[in-house]
Scaffold this active site. Structure first.
Site: not given
Length: 204
Positions: A8, A82
């Site tokens: 990201h 994550e």
């Protein structure tokens, strides 16, 4: 299938250097939004058949400009999140960061039984991430190119454990900057092969 695993765009937590891994997490900085826009040009020549993002907003915000430009929807894929930092969450001190990275390195080198303090072990992580990648692959043909917006530690760890062409110790020494990517080809059953490690942001 060719799969772009893209980190990201930049977040305030990235700027502060803190371990922001729990949902929902921070959004994008101004630079992060520009990085997301640059992805459109960086991937303009790729025949992208699908765009996926983790459930964390920063991944979806990064995917949005590319999806809009290509006329795709962003498909939220559970499991692309994550690596959870557990007890180290929102810490940026040297000890916490060293512990987090040390656990990742141990997983990459084969010690999957090691537990991230207050979180999970490497077996649990790789099972979760592999399940997400399998779900994406199941929706596409072998000839498709797909983009998945995910997270740095997760991409690096999955690459070390599940992708041929680079070994775990080598991955533990590499980094992926915001909107950098790992490009792999193959499928979940026959295996994945590393095509490209783009540690710098795609498109600059």
């Amino acid at each position: 299938m060719r799969l772009y695993l893209v980190r990201h765009g930049q977040t305030p937590a990235n700027v502060a250097g803190v371990l922001d891994t729990a949902p929902p997490g921070a959004g994008l900085t101004d630079l992060g939004r520009r990085q997301a826009e640059v992805l459109v040009g960086a991937l303009a020549d790729e025949p992208v058949a699908g765009i996926y993002a983790s459930p964390l907003p920063r991944a979806q915000l990064t995917a949005a400009p590319l999806a809009a430009a290509l006329g795709h929807q962003v498909c939220v894929q559970q499991g692309l999140e994550e690596v959870r930092a557990g007890d180290l969450e929102m810490r940026g001190d040297q000890e916490a960061v060293a512990t987090f990275l040390g656990c990742l390195a141990a997983w990459m080198e084969g010690a999957r039984d090691r537990v991230m303090p207050g979180s999970t072990d490497g077996h649990t992580f790789v099972t979760r991430y592999d399940r997400a990648v399998r779900a994406i692959a199941a929706r596409h043909s072998p000839a498709d190119t797909v983009v998945a917006l995910s997270h740095g530690a997760a991409i690096r760890t999955f690459t070390a454990l599940c992708v041929s062409g680079i070994d775990g110790p080598a991955v533990s020494e590499r980094r992926i900057k915001n909107t950098g990517a790992v490009v792999i080809e193959g499928d979940p059953d026959r295996g994945w092969q590393l095509v490209r490690w783009a540690g710098e942001p795609l498109g600059g």
